[in-house]
Write a protein that holds these residues in place. Structure first.
Motif, PDB file in Angstrom:
ATOM      1  N   ARG A 109       0.817  -1.209   0.000  1.00 18.50           N
ATOM      2  CA  ARG A 109       0.000   0.000   0.000  1.00 18.50           C
ATOM      3  C   ARG A 109       0.865   1.279   0.000  1.00 18.50           C
ATOM      4  NH1 ARG A 109      -5.415  -0.360   1.712  1.00 18.50           N
ATOM      5  NH2 ARG A 109      -6.402  -1.977   0.430  1.00 18.50           N
TER       6      ARG A 109
ATOM      7  N   LYS B 200      -3.491   3.903   3.027  1.00 18.23           N
ATOM      8  CA  LYS B 200      -2.059   3.776   2.737  1.00 18.23           C
ATOM      9  C   LYS B 200      -1.291   3.143   3.900  1.00 18.23           C
ATOM     10  CE  LYS B 200      -2.056   7.844  -0.266  1.00 18.23           C
ATOM     11  NZ  LYS B 200      -1.795   9.311  -0.315  1.00 18.23           N
TER      12      LYS B 200
ATOM     13  N   ARG C  25      -4.975  -0.231  -3.980  1.00 24.71           N
ATOM     14  CA  ARG C  25      -5.373   1.056  -3.413  1.00 24.71           C
ATOM     15  C   ARG C  25      -6.547   1.640  -4.196  1.00 24.71           C
ATOM     16  NH1 ARG C  25       0.159   1.216  -3.142  1.00 24.71           N
ATOM     17  NH2 ARG C  25       0.356   2.282  -5.139  1.00 24.71           N
TER      18      ARG C  25
END
Length: 220
Positions: free
Chosen positions: A89, A145, A220
């Motif tokens: 991520r 993230k 993502r």
């Protein structure tokens, strides 16, 4: 049902996440792959088997990691798999490197700076200090993230230090919560390899899973 399991307690949830590695709280487009689909009729009852309370227990205990990590919605990742998840991520970047290269917004930077200076901050306190404009989207982005996780839940306190109101998420960096060495322990491998390892693992423990839908929520 993809995962033939009926969850009755926070321990059941923790055990399952540790077994399979990843699990969204609600259905995010992968049929059979969520807490919601394994707990029909149990939600918002206030009883011991209410999954809405389990997320607080799981976050507070820290054995599994909780945050908005799947299609901008909440879910769980096991401690064993979180480093690979973070490596993918983050694309191998720590937050400061992304900021220095112009890959992060000032809003995200302000939130990260505040949380680093005030670990275990309630979201209401972060918002009060950094401003509400764009706050919710930025907070979700940082969780997606993996730069922030929901470390637990707390309630506001009045002047007599008595709690009141709804429980509010407490944010922290995984580096502070679980250690920097652990968090970045998969940085030595290519992020795409981490991604492929994650997919292969979930497909192994959940045979028959919709692979295209799974790929969409892990990316993502």
């Amino acid at each position: 049902m993809l995962i033939d399991r009926s969850l009755k307690s926070a321990k059941d949830l923790t055990d399952l996440v540790n077994e399979i590695g990843f699990l969204p709280l609600f259905n995010v487009g992968v049929p059979g792959f969520s807490v919601e689909e394994m707990t029909p009729g149990q939600w918002w009852t206030g009883l011991n088997d209410d999954p809405w309370h389990w997320r607080e227990e799981a976050a507070n205990e820290g054995e599994i990691i909780y945050g908005k990590m799947f299609s901008n919605r909440a879910g769980f990742v096991s401690r064993a798999w979180f480093p690979k998840f973070a490596n993918y991520r983050r694309d191998g970047y720590d937050f400061d490197s992304r900021w220095e290269e112009g890959l992060e917004t000032p809003r995200n930077q302000n939130i990260m700076e505040f949380v680093r200076m005030h670990p275990m901050s309630m979201t209401s306190d972060i918002k009060k200090n950094v401003g509400k404009t764009g706050f919710e989207g930025a907070l979700t982005d940082l969780q997606m993230k993996t730069y922030l996780v929901i470390r637990g839940f707390d309630r506001k306190k009045n002047r007599y230090q008595e709690p009141y109101g709804w429980s509010i998420g407490v944010m922290d960096t995984p580096e502070n919560a679980f250690g920097s060495e652990y968090t970045i322990s998969a940085y030595n491998e290519n992020p795409e390899k981490s991604f492929r390892d994650i997919l292969a693992h979930i497909e192994t423990v959940c045979p028959g899973i919709d692979k295209d839908a799974l790929e969409r929520i892990i990316r993502r």
